[in-house]
Structures are given as structure tokens and as C-alpha cells.
Design a protein around this motif. Structure first.
Motif, PDB file in Angstrom:
ATOM      1  N   VAL A   4       0.714  -1.382   0.091  1.00 33.08           N
ATOM      2  CA  VAL A   4      -0.092   0.013   0.041  1.00 33.08           C
ATOM      3  C   VAL A   4       0.962   1.170  -0.043  1.00 33.08           C
ATOM      4  O   VAL A   4       0.719   2.030  -0.890  1.00 33.08           O
ATOM      5  CB  VAL A   4      -1.078  -0.065   1.156  1.00 33.08           C
ATOM      6  CG1 VAL A   4      -1.697   1.305   1.179  1.00 33.08           C
ATOM      7  CG2 VAL A   4      -2.086  -1.279   1.310  1.00 33.08           C
ATOM      8  N   GLU A  32      -5.849   0.838   5.900  1.00 35.49           N
ATOM      9  CA  GLU A  32      -5.629  -0.023   4.111  1.00 35.49           C
ATOM     10  C   GLU A  32      -7.061   0.321   3.577  1.00 35.49           C
ATOM     11  O   GLU A  32      -6.707   0.372   2.325  1.00 35.49           O
ATOM     12  CB  GLU A  32      -5.204  -1.533   4.413  1.00 35.49           C
ATOM     13  CG  GLU A  32      -3.915  -1.723   4.771  1.00 35.49           C
ATOM     14  CD  GLU A  32      -3.335  -3.190   5.132  1.00 35.49           C
ATOM     15  OE1 GLU A  32      -3.942  -4.153   3.895  1.00 35.49           O
ATOM     16  OE2 GLU A  32      -3.187  -3.490   5.856  1.00 35.49           O
ATOM     17  N   LEU A  79      -6.276   1.536  -0.209  1.00 31.11           N
ATOM     18  CA  LEU A  79      -6.860   1.153  -1.404  1.00 31.11           C
ATOM     19  C   LEU A  79      -7.847   1.497  -2.238  1.00 31.11           C
ATOM     20  O   LEU A  79      -8.144   1.620  -3.518  1.00 31.11           O
ATOM     21  CB  LEU A  79      -7.359  -0.455  -0.977  1.00 31.11           C
ATOM     22  CG  LEU A  79      -6.221  -1.290  -0.369  1.00 31.11           C
ATOM     23  CD1 LEU A  79      -6.837  -2.477   0.196  1.00 31.11           C
ATOM     24  CD2 LEU A  79      -5.283  -1.765  -1.621  1.00 31.11           C
ATOM     25  N   ASN A  84      -8.849   0.544  -6.203  1.00 32.80           N
ATOM     26  CA  ASN A  84      -8.888  -0.874  -6.358  1.00 32.80           C
ATOM     27  C   ASN A  84     -10.164  -1.418  -5.397  1.00 32.80           C
ATOM     28  O   ASN A  84     -10.096  -1.715  -4.044  1.00 32.80           O
ATOM     29  CB  ASN A  84      -7.760  -1.513  -5.881  1.00 32.80           C
ATOM     30  CG  ASN A  84      -7.386  -2.884  -6.128  1.00 32.80           C
ATOM     31  OD1 ASN A  84      -8.644  -3.536  -6.306  1.00 32.80           O
ATOM     32  ND2 ASN A  84      -6.229  -3.359  -6.196  1.00 32.80           N
ATOM     33  N   TYR A 107     -10.100  -3.056  -1.763  1.00 31.54           N
ATOM     34  CA  TYR A 107     -11.080  -2.397  -0.708  1.00 31.54           C
ATOM     35  C   TYR A 107     -12.120  -3.141  -0.126  1.00 31.54           C
ATOM     36  O   TYR A 107     -12.174  -3.037   1.249  1.00 31.54           O
ATOM     37  CB  TYR A 107     -11.629  -1.195  -1.461  1.00 31.54           C
ATOM     38  CG  TYR A 107     -12.695  -0.295  -0.697  1.00 31.54           C
ATOM     39  CD1 TYR A 107     -12.081   0.746   0.345  1.00 31.54           C
ATOM     40  CD2 TYR A 107     -13.871  -0.454  -0.771  1.00 31.54           C
ATOM     41  CE1 TYR A 107     -13.148   1.621   0.921  1.00 31.54           C
ATOM     42  CE2 TYR A 107     -14.886   0.234  -0.080  1.00 31.54           C
ATOM     43  CZ  TYR A 107     -14.562   1.501   0.567  1.00 31.54           C
ATOM     44  OH  TYR A 107     -15.336   2.097   1.518  1.00 31.54           O
TER      45      TYR A 107
END
Length: 361
Positions: A204, A236, A240, A245, A249
Motif C-alpha cells: 500500500v 488500508e 486501497l 482498487n 477495498y
């Protein structure tokens, strides 16, 4: 005589109220940038069907897409929509008129966390730069109260939190990003986690710790040291989403729900925490919805980025489940809510009025 009786009655009622507080410990968890839309509706079919955001439509449809929003959200966050919904309270479902919002106009992370932990939006806090926060936060305040000294700690994936919670002034340990934890009497497992975080892939962001490692640091610290207040800041889902994405996610939202399930299982298995610990779960800001590409972003120019959500369960929380009252709560109310759950009265220390607590009972 009547005034004396009245005074005694007031004092008795006040003492009785505080005596009824069973929350001795508190765990706060934030899921950075997780939209209320996914929390309450599950996977967004419109985003699932856009190849640029989800190149593997078949897999993600099979895993997370169902006809009804209720079925979709239960697939995405099964612990949240079983245990939390049954035993606690959940706020922010705008589809039924219950709204939760940030009061700050910036609608991104540092201002959001400042509002959450200090009880008011501050126009001076208007960037994500690692600038020491001038405002007293509620964790700092709790750490100075009798019985809580040295019993408050934060583990976060995002490296900016030592500035947000200003560890040098607050005196609390804020272990963030890829910082090694250095405390007396560290267990072998904590030492191993120090090593693992530097060897794990930075898929990430290179400077950001994986959420699973942030959690393992926090869980092991609870096992070893028994803090009374723990903050876990996960990151995160936000990163994401910024990458566009949607598949990852959604998968990270599901994994974080599994972390919450494991956390609650531990809290209910340890005599120090069982039946005397309250869990708070929330986010720092919302994201866009229309047009569709704005789901990747947030900020003052993104419609909907002020929209958040909040959940709580514990021994003092009536099990009301999904709150359907048509009203609006604000993140500036959370600092005092956190304080009152422990029988305390948070003061900002700088002449700022903090938001009044949310009425949970």
C-alpha cells in the motif's frame, strides 16, 4: 433543612450514577475512509461492474454481491452485522434518516482524527503534514486521571499519529507506521513483530504498516501489559480506495471485520477485560458517491466526504442495534462520549468547548 436534604439527594444520585458504570476499559478502533455506503449497503454493484475499479468482476460478485443490501452488508461485515448489531448500537445509516458527520470542513484524515479525539474542529488543523497537534486529546486527558496513568496506548498503521496525538506532550505511547516498539520487559512475540514489520511487503505504502501487524501489536500488548485504554488505527481501506482498487477495498473491509471478531473474542476471554470493556468502532471521513469516480477521493470539494458512521458496544450500552432515529450526530461528540464511558468529564484544556456526548442510553 430542605436545601440540605436536596443537596444530599443530588450527591447520592450522582454517586449512584457513577457507581453504575461498569466500563473499566475502552478499545477504540478506526477504519480509515471506509464509506457508510459499504457499511450499511454492502458492495456497491455500480462499482463492481466498472472494470477499471474491479478487473475480476466474477470473483467479487460471487463473494460480495447479493440482491438485497442487507444480505450484501452481512457478507461484507458478518461480525459487525451479527454481534455488534445484536449487542450494541450502530449510527449513520442515511438511508433511514440517521446521519453521522464530521463537523470540520476539510473532510480528510488529520482534521478528522483531530475532531474525533479533541472534541472540536480546528481551522489550524488543515493538512496531513506531520505537525504537532496543539490541542489536548481525550486519550491524553484520560492518561492523566487516577488509575489510568501509563495505561493508555495507541497502535496505528499510519505514521502521522505521533503528531496527531502529539506523543511528546501527551505522554502516551503512540506506536505508528514502521516504528519499533521499545518498552521494558517486552515479550518475544512483540520483539518478533518489530522484525516482521520491516520484512513485510509495503504493497500500500512503503512507510505504512500492514493493518494485520498493527492489530497483532495491539493484541499482544493487551495480553502482556493489560492497558485500560487502547486505540487501534487501521489504514488500508483508505489507501486501497485511493488506488481505485475496489476489489481489494472490499476484501480489506472483510478482513478488518474478521480482526474485530478476533478482538472481541479475546476481550471476552480475558478476565481483565470480560464484561467490563467497551468497544468503539468508527472512521475519520467519508468518500464520494456521485459521480462514481469520486468514491476514490475525499476532501472539502467531494460531496459526501463529510458522511461517516459510528458503532459501540459494551457493558453500559443498551442493545438498541441499528439506530433509526432521524437525527444527526457529529464526530466532535465522540471525545466526550469516550470520556463519559469511563466516568470522566473531558476538558480540552485550551478554552475550547468540546461537543456534548452522544446519548447512548
Amino acid at each position: 433543612m430542605k436545601r440540605a436534604v436536596l443537596l444530599v439527594s443530588i450527591l447520592f444520585c450522582s454517586s449512584y450514577a457513577f457507581a453504575q458504570i461498569r466500563t473499566k476499559n475502552l478499545v477504540i478502533v478506526t477504519l480509515d475512509g471506509l464509506r457508510w455506503q459499504e457499511v450499511f449497503r454492502g458492495a456497491d454493484s455500480a462499482l463492481v461492474n466498472i472494470e477499471a475499479y474491479n478487473p475480476d468482476k466474477k470473483e467479487i460478485t460471487s463473494r460480495f454481491v447479493r440482491e438485497s443490501p442487507l444480505a450484501r452488508r452481512e457478507l461484507l461485515m458478518p461480525f459487525f452485522w451479527s454481534t455488534v448489531a445484536q449487542k450494541g448500537q450502530i449510527y449513520g445509516n442515511r438511508d433511514i434518516g440517521n446521519k453521522a458527520e464530521v463537523a470540520n470542513p476539510y473532510r480528510f484524515s488529520y482534521p478528522g482524527y483531530n475532531e474525533l479525539f479533541t472534541g472540536f474542529p480546528d481551522p489550524r488543523v488543515n493538512s496531513n503534514d506531520q505537525v504537532p497537534n496543539p490541542n489536548t486529546n481525550v486519550l491524553e486527558y484520560i492518561n492523566k486521571q487516577k488509575g489510568f496513568e501509563g495505561k493508555v496506548i495507541a497502535f496505528t498503521s499510519w505514521e502521522v499519529f505521533p503528531s496527531i496525538l502529539y506523543d511528546k506532550r501527551s505522554g502516551i505511547i503512540v506506536n505508528s507506521g514502521l516504528m519499533d516498539l521499545n518498552i521494558p520487559g517486552m515479550s518475544d512475540r512483540l520483539k518478533l513483530l518489530n522484525e516482521m514489520q520491516h520484512l513485510s511487503p509495503g504493497f500500500v505504502a512503503e512507510e505504512m504498516r500492514l493493518d494485520v501487524l498493527t492489530y497483532q501489536f495491539g493484541k499482544q500488548y493487551m495480553i502482556d501489559k493489560k492497558p485500560r485504554v487502547l486505540y487501534l488505527g487501521f489504514d488500508e481501506t483508505d489507501d486501497l480506495a485511493h488506488q481505485g482498487n475496489y476489489k481489494m477495498y472490499l476484501q480489506q473491509a472483510r478482513k478488518t471485520d474478521a480482526i474485530l471478531a478476533d478482538l472481541w473474542k479475546y476481550l471476552q476471554s480475558d478476565p481483565f477485560y470480560k464484561d467490563q470493556t467497551t468497544l468503539i468502532i468508527t472512521t475519520d471521513h467519508g468518500r464520494g458517491e456521485v459521480p462514481l469516480d469520486t468514491w476514490k477521493s475525499h476532501g472539502e470539494k467531494i460531496a459526501g466526504a463529510e458522511q461517516v458512521w459510528f458503532a459501540v458496544m459494551g457493558p453500559d450500552i443498551p442493545a438498541k442495534g441499528l439506530i433509526k432515529t432521524p437525527t444527526t450526530i457529529y464526530h466532535k461528540q465522540l471525545a466526550q462520549t469516550i470520556s463519559e464511558l469511563l466516568g470522566l468529564d473531558f476538558k480540552s484544556g485550551a478554552g475550547h468547548e468540546v461537543g456534548e456526548s452522544i446519548r447512548l442510553k
